[in-house]
Design a protein around this motif. Structure first.
Motif, short mmCIF file in Angstrom:
data_model
loop_
_atom_site.label_atom_id
_atom_site.label_comp_id
_atom_site.label_asym_id
_atom_site.label_seq_id
_atom_site.Cartn_x
_atom_site.Cartn_y
_atom_site.Cartn_z
N SER A 92 35.41 32.11 46.18
CA SER A 92 36.04 33.21 45.76
C SER A 92 35.68 33.69 44.57
CB SER A 92 37.67 33.07 45.78
OG SER A 92 38.04 32.79 46.89
N MET A 99 32.25 35.71 44.87
CA MET A 99 32.60 36.93 45.51
C MET A 99 32.90 37.84 44.24
SD MET A 99 32.08 37.28 48.60
CE MET A 99 32.76 38.77 49.01
N ILE A 100 33.77 37.43 43.45
CA ILE A 100 34.16 38.14 42.11
C ILE A 100 33.03 38.69 41.24
CG2 ILE A 100 35.40 37.95 40.03
CD1 ILE A 100 37.55 36.44 41.47
N PHE A 107 40.68 38.33 45.52
CA PHE A 107 39.82 37.06 45.71
C PHE A 107 40.16 36.01 44.47
CE2 PHE A 107 36.50 39.22 48.43
CZ PHE A 107 36.58 38.46 49.33
N LEU A 108 40.48 36.91 43.24
CA LEU A 108 40.83 36.16 41.95
C LEU A 108 42.02 35.42 42.25
CD1 LEU A 108 40.20 35.40 39.00
CD2 LEU A 108 41.28 37.57 38.31
N SER A 109 42.95 36.03 42.69
CA SER A 109 44.39 35.50 42.85
C SER A 109 44.28 34.31 43.79
CB SER A 109 45.35 36.64 43.46
OG SER A 109 45.45 37.60 42.54
N LEU A 110 43.55 34.41 44.89
CA LEU A 110 43.31 33.42 45.97
C LEU A 110 42.68 32.30 45.25
CD1 LEU A 110 43.36 32.38 48.85
CD2 LEU A 110 41.13 33.43 49.03
N ASN A 111 41.73 32.51 44.40
CA ASN A 111 41.12 31.35 43.46
C ASN A 111 42.14 30.71 43.05
OD1 ASN A 111 39.00 29.92 42.15
ND2 ASN A 111 38.73 31.30 40.54
N CYS A 163 36.77 26.84 48.99
CA CYS A 163 37.04 28.16 49.09
C CYS A 163 37.13 28.83 47.59
CB CYS A 163 38.49 28.32 49.60
SG CYS A 163 38.60 27.72 51.28
N SER A 164 37.69 27.88 46.86
CA SER A 164 38.05 28.43 45.30
C SER A 164 36.56 28.86 44.74
CB SER A 164 38.63 27.47 44.61
OG SER A 164 38.75 27.91 43.27
#
Length: 410
Positions: free
Chosen positions: A119, A122-123, A241-245, A115-116
């Motif tokens: 993400s 996507m960025i 997305f960055l924060s999720l990563n 998932c990381s």
């Protein structure tokens, strides 16, 4: 290039000079310089992992609340999330990051790693899309001034050296990667192909983001890249997305940091090779008898391990890197508290990246591999000297200037 050379050097030294069963960075340090070598690796790895997690939480602090706010309240009807970004970050660290940090093994986080990676891709796509299709006229890049944009060395270059190093430091996980290769394929030739592909991919992603952002903002480019863009749904999604990563990557780094601290505590508590007479005298008589009976059935190595577990009862039975539940919980909460506090109080992401990369990153990636090579190969070599000298110079200069900037920004 330096990182590629360093990675291959560590794997090559390990395969040549380390005995069977000794397949970690710290084991290589033990073979090269004894306990001092092992301790140096453990301390630098722990510091680097600590700094990485601080940087990851700083990213969450600076991006998530603002990104969610623009997605949930696109018209700016509410500013509660952005005004309480510290509280939001603390709650996320408490209820999402901390439970994952209680895990003992990295295998449980395999899906999280995928998932990381997704993400991050996507960025990259969002940034490239904005570069191609954005009509925002506030961007400050002037393509006509070639010297000013591409040749001139500006003020702040030296204090930002750590950020460049931080991007390519993976030496602390090189042995995990090497040992994950199938046994029949695990050799130096195949490893060099793996490292070439990995470094090339990291370089491609980093250069793509760096080039696109610099072509957008020019001299105004900063480490917090999304803070420079005008608010939009695409940028808000990129921030999320960055924060999720970062949130999903935190536990992987935390496990490394905690493991290094445990090994260091174990080394402080007892001698690595054997127990001395004073320590044996502290063991109760019935326990000494059990140790003596074990020696009749087990070899010398097993006897030493039994003694270690008697002297340091904090260890989980059958493990040399996991603590019993009360100690495991205490150490996890202590490290989490220190990391979270440091992240919430840090002035900026750039300051953290510069300091961590310059001080501990250069030691792990360049200085120690070069010194280990010179020691184990019995003398000077151009490759080892080049890695050590260049890495040492970058670390020394970068640490001085980044520390100075960090203190000024506090």
């Amino acid at each position: 290039v330096l990182s590629k050379v360093s990675l291959d050097m560590l794997v090559e030294l390990t395969t040549i000079f380390c005995a069977k069963g000794m397949n970690t960075y710290e084991d290589l340090g033990q073979v090269a310089f004894g306990n001092w070598g092992r301790t140096s690796v453990l301390v630098l790895k722990a510091m680097y992992a600590f700094g990485c997690k601080v940087a990851y939480i700083v990213v969450v602090r600076d991006n998530l609340a603002d990104g969610l706010e623009h997605l949930i309240f696109p018209g700016g009807s509410s500013r509660w999330l952005s005004e309480n970004y510290v509280l939001i970050t603390f709650l996320l660290c408490t209820f999402i990051v901390l439970p994952m940090c209680f895990l003992r093994e990295m295998q449980s986080l395999a899906t999280v790693s995928l998932c990381s990676v997704a993400s991050m891709m996507m960025i990259v796509c969002i940034i490239v899309y904005l570069f191609i299709f954005s009509t925002d006229e506030s961007h400050s890049f002037d393509s006509r001034d070639v010297y000013d944009n591409w040749i001139e060395v500006r003020y702040g270059f030296l204090e930002s050296l750590g950020t460049f190093v931080f991007t390519f430091v993976s030496q602390h996980t090189v042995h995990l990667a090497f040992n994950s290769i199938k046994t029949k394929d695990r050799n130096l030739k195949n490893w060099k192909l793996v490292s070439l592909f990995s470094i090339s991919m990291a370089c491609f992603v980093s250069l793509t983001i760096g080039f696109v952002v610099y072509m957008t903002f020019g001299k105004e480019t900063r480490s917090d890249i999304f803070e420079m863009y005008s608010p939009s749904r695409a940028i808000s999604m990129a921030k999320v997305f960055l924060s999720l990563n970062m949130l999903l990557t935190c536990p992987l780094v935390f496990l490394t940091c905690r493991e290094m601290v445990i090994v260091l505590l174990k080394m402080i508590w007892m001698k690595r090779e054997t127990c001395n007479d004073l320590q044996e005298a502290l063991i109760p008589m019935d326990e000494r008898k059990r140790v003596l009976s074990a020696s009749l059935e087990e070899d010398e190595h097993s006897l030493i391990e039994v003694k270690r577990n008697l002297i340091w009862p904090c260890l989980l039975p059958g493990s040399d890197k996991n603590l019993r539940l009360p100690y495991h919980a205490f150490l996890t909460i202590l490290l989490w508290s220190l990391i979270t506090a440091a992240a919430l109080l840090s002035p900026s992401l750039g300051d953290v990246l510069d300091l961590v990369g310059s001080f501990s990153g250069t030691g792990i990636a360049f200085i120690l591999p070069g010194l280990f090579s010179i020691k184990l190969r019995g003398g000077y070599s151009h490759k080892a000297a080049f890695v050590t000298i260049v890495g040492g110079a970058i670390g020394l200069v970068g640490t001085y200037f980044s520390t100075k900037k960090f203190l000024n920004d506090l």
